[in-house]
Design an enzyme around this catalytic site. Sequence first.
Site, PDB file in Angstrom:
ATOM      1  N   HIS A   1      25.853  21.828 102.217  1.00 23.22           N
ATOM      2  CA  HIS A   1      27.051  21.177 103.236  1.00 23.22           C
ATOM      3  C   HIS A   1      27.562  22.518 103.721  1.00 23.22           C
ATOM      4  CE1 HIS A   1      28.592  21.965  99.071  1.00 23.22           C
ATOM      5  NE2 HIS A   1      29.663  22.242  99.791  1.00 23.22           N
TER       6      HIS A   1
ATOM      7  N   ASN B   1      28.192  27.756 101.118  1.00 24.16           N
ATOM      8  CA  ASN B   1      28.147  28.256  99.454  1.00 24.16           C
ATOM      9  C   ASN B   1      26.892  27.681  99.053  1.00 24.16           C
ATOM     10  OD1 ASN B   1      30.703  29.237  99.979  1.00 24.16           O
ATOM     11  ND2 ASN B   1      31.515  27.100  99.128  1.00 24.16           N
TER      12      ASN B   1
ATOM     13  N   HIS C   1      31.048  23.993 105.431  1.00 35.84           N
ATOM     14  CA  HIS C   1      32.427  23.828 105.407  1.00 35.84           C
ATOM     15  C   HIS C   1      32.787  24.482 106.893  1.00 35.84           C
ATOM     16  CE1 HIS C   1      33.496  23.641 100.874  1.00 35.84           C
ATOM     17  NE2 HIS C   1      32.278  24.098 101.052  1.00 35.84           N
TER      18      HIS C   1
HETATM   19  P1  5GP Z   1      31.211  23.611  97.385  1.00 33.33           P
HETATM   20  O1  5GP Z   1      32.332  24.454  96.496  1.00 33.33           O
HETATM   21  O2  5GP Z   1      30.330  23.049  96.931  1.00 33.33           O
HETATM   22  O3  5GP Z   1      30.750  24.682  98.562  1.00 33.33           O
HETATM   23  O4  5GP Z   1      32.256  22.722  98.092  1.00 33.33           O
HETATM   24  C1  5GP Z   1      32.642  21.332  97.614  1.00 33.33           C
HETATM   25  C2  5GP Z   1      33.594  20.856  98.389  1.00 33.33           C
HETATM   26  O5  5GP Z   1      33.754  19.643  98.186  1.00 33.33           O
HETATM   27  C3  5GP Z   1      35.022  21.365  97.815  1.00 33.33           C
HETATM   28  O6  5GP Z   1      35.770  22.212  98.914  1.00 33.33           O
HETATM   29  C4  5GP Z   1      35.777  20.233  97.443  1.00 33.33           C
HETATM   30  O7  5GP Z   1      37.029  20.142  97.702  1.00 33.33           O
HETATM   31  C5  5GP Z   1      34.921  19.020  97.962  1.00 33.33           C
HETATM   32  N1  5GP Z   1      34.877  17.635  97.298  1.00 33.33           N
HETATM   33  C6  5GP Z   1      34.670  17.574  96.062  1.00 33.33           C
HETATM   34  N2  5GP Z   1      34.770  16.326  95.669  1.00 33.33           N
HETATM   35  C7  5GP Z   1      35.086  15.665  96.776  1.00 33.33           C
HETATM   36  C8  5GP Z   1      35.032  14.326  97.199  1.00 33.33           C
HETATM   37  O8  5GP Z   1      34.853  13.351  96.151  1.00 33.33           O
HETATM   38  N3  5GP Z   1      35.381  13.953  98.485  1.00 33.33           N
HETATM   39  C9  5GP Z   1      35.492  14.953  99.356  1.00 33.33           C
HETATM   40  N4  5GP Z   1      35.722  14.378 100.488  1.00 33.33           N
HETATM   41  N5  5GP Z   1      35.523  16.074  99.113  1.00 33.33           N
HETATM   42  C10 5GP Z   1      35.107  16.512  97.953  1.00 33.33           C
END
Ligand code: 5GP
Length: 122
Positions: free
Chosen positions: A104, A91, A106
């Site tokens: 990052h 994303n 996924h």
């Molecule tokens: P994004 O929306 O930025 O692509 O994804 C961020 C991801 O980080 C989400 O899937 C969320 O669940 C994960 N996430 C958010 N905070 C933490 C955390 O403190 N530890 C871990 N392991 N994952 C996190």
Amino acid sequence: MSENCLFCKIVAGDIPAKKVYEDAEFVAFHDINPAAPVHLLLVPKHHVTSLQDITPEDAGWLGRMMALAPKLAAENGCNPGPDGGFRLVINSGAEGGQEIGHLHCHILGGPRPWQKRAAPAA
Ligand code: 5GP
Ligand code: ZN
């Protein structure tokens, strides 16, 4: 390291995470709120905010990150072959659904059906 960046803090070990892999360039750990039976986050150790900031000079480590993803998927419960597999998602930016401003991947996999998401209101 970027101050106030959650994933930089996880990379540094200042915030705990269920790490499954670490080398000189990358860390991978379980997503805290998994959206699939296997849901890993693969992050570069150096801070890069978004794929929107990538230039051709980043091709080397980005290529190594892509090459690492299928290995981590296979080692962490994604099934092999055409009937298995995984999804790789990056994303990027607010309209791309990015919530954490440290690039990052996924890695999502495991037996289907995955958790269903509510359909948007018509
Ligand atoms: P994004 O929306 O930025 O692509 O994804 C961020 C991801 O980080 C989400 O899937 C969320 O669940 C994960 N996430 C958010 N905070 C933490 C955390 O403190 N530890 C871990 N392991 N994952 C996190
Ligand atoms: Zn960061």
